[in-house]
Scaffold this motif. Structure first.
Motif, PDB file in Angstrom:
ATOM      1  N   GLU A 149      60.312  68.544  30.625  1.00 32.90           N
ATOM      2  CA  GLU A 149      59.137  68.368  31.471  1.00 32.90           C
ATOM      3  C   GLU A 149      59.426  67.363  32.594  1.00 32.90           C
ATOM      4  O   GLU A 149      59.070  67.596  33.752  1.00 32.90           O
ATOM      5  CB  GLU A 149      57.962  67.878  30.622  1.00 32.90           C
ATOM      6  N   ALA A 150      60.084  66.269  32.245  1.00 30.29           N
ATOM      7  CA  ALA A 150      60.423  65.259  33.257  1.00 30.29           C
ATOM      8  C   ALA A 150      61.418  65.825  34.267  1.00 30.29           C
ATOM      9  O   ALA A 150      61.305  65.565  35.475  1.00 30.29           O
ATOM     10  CB  ALA A 150      60.992  64.012  32.584  1.00 30.29           C
ATOM     11  N   ASP A 151      62.388  66.596  33.785  1.00 28.74           N
ATOM     12  CA  ASP A 151      63.369  67.218  34.693  1.00 28.74           C
ATOM     13  C   ASP A 151      62.694  68.179  35.664  1.00 28.74           C
ATOM     14  O   ASP A 151      63.024  68.211  36.853  1.00 28.74           O
ATOM     15  CB  ASP A 151      64.441  67.971  33.899  1.00 28.74           C
ATOM     16  N   GLU A 152      61.746  68.973  35.159  1.00 26.44           N
ATOM     17  CA  GLU A 152      61.045  69.929  36.020  1.00 26.44           C
ATOM     18  C   GLU A 152      60.290  69.235  37.145  1.00 26.44           C
ATOM     19  O   GLU A 152      60.182  69.766  38.249  1.00 26.44           O
ATOM     20  CB  GLU A 152      60.078  70.779  35.187  1.00 26.44           C
ATOM     21  N   LEU A 194      72.673  67.331  43.186  1.00 28.32           N
ATOM     22  CA  LEU A 194      71.899  68.273  42.381  1.00 28.32           C
ATOM     23  C   LEU A 194      72.736  68.898  41.273  1.00 28.32           C
ATOM     24  O   LEU A 194      72.260  69.063  40.152  1.00 28.32           O
ATOM     25  CB  LEU A 194      71.291  69.364  43.263  1.00 28.32           C
ATOM     26  N   GLU A 195      73.968  69.237  41.604  1.00 28.03           N
ATOM     27  CA  GLU A 195      74.824  69.843  40.584  1.00 28.03           C
ATOM     28  C   GLU A 195      75.045  68.878  39.420  1.00 28.03           C
ATOM     29  O   GLU A 195      74.974  69.278  38.256  1.00 28.03           O
ATOM     30  CB  GLU A 195      76.172  70.252  41.186  1.00 28.03           C
ATOM     31  N   ASP A 196      75.300  67.616  39.730  1.00 30.24           N
ATOM     32  CA  ASP A 196      75.480  66.620  38.670  1.00 30.24           C
ATOM     33  C   ASP A 196      74.221  66.474  37.814  1.00 30.24           C
ATOM     34  O   ASP A 196      74.297  66.327  36.596  1.00 30.24           O
ATOM     35  CB  ASP A 196      75.854  65.262  39.265  1.00 30.24           C
ATOM     36  N   GLU A 197      73.070  66.509  38.474  1.00 25.79           N
ATOM     37  CA  GLU A 197      71.806  66.387  37.748  1.00 25.79           C
ATOM     38  C   GLU A 197      71.584  67.582  36.816  1.00 25.79           C
ATOM     39  O   GLU A 197      71.169  67.420  35.674  1.00 25.79           O
ATOM     40  CB  GLU A 197      70.633  66.252  38.717  1.00 25.79           C
TER      41      GLU A 197
END
Length: 128
Positions: free
Chosen positions: A49-52, A62-65
């Motif tokens: 949920e936090a990632d979304e 972004l790729e690393d995340e």
């Protein structure tokens, strides 16, 4: 704000994973395993949920995340599978112990039943 929430979710999930890994090799009960599975699922759900919420706000790395998020999910999913396997083994073992105990009880009761002696003369007279 969203960064802090995701960081807290990652910390929560990491702590849950470490605690579960430490206890998984011990003699956990089915109840403890079920609780661990619930904590793991809650931590993973909170992190997703936090990632979304935060991923659309990010512009760099972004790729690393995405990779980091996938690592957390993979670790949690793998551990969930191990917990489920352990839970099934404990359930099977418990079933076998209960079954053996019941069979021993039945066997001891069966030995204490007195069966009347058959009269052999009756059979000998009718066969002749």
């Amino acid at each position: 704000m969203e960064h802090a929430k995701r960081s807290a979710c990652r910390t929560q999930l990491t702590k849950a994973i470490n605690a579960i890994n430490a206890n998984l090799s011990g003699n956990s009960t089915i109840e403890e395993i079920t609780q661990s599975m619930a904590k793991l699922k809650l931590g993973l759900d909170n992190l997703k949920e936090a990632d979304e919420k935060i991923l659309p706000l990010l512009k760099d790395n972004l790729e690393d995340e995405f990779l980091k998020s996938m690592e957390y999910e993979e670790t949690a999913t793998s551990l969930m599978s191990r917990l489920e396997y352990r839970k099934q083994n404990l359930s099977s073992t418990s079933y076998l112990i209960i079954t053996r105990t019941r069979m021993r009880d039945f066997s001891s009761r069966a030995r204490s039943v007195k069966i009347p002696q058959l009269e052999t003369e009756f059979f000998l007279q009718h066969d002749a």
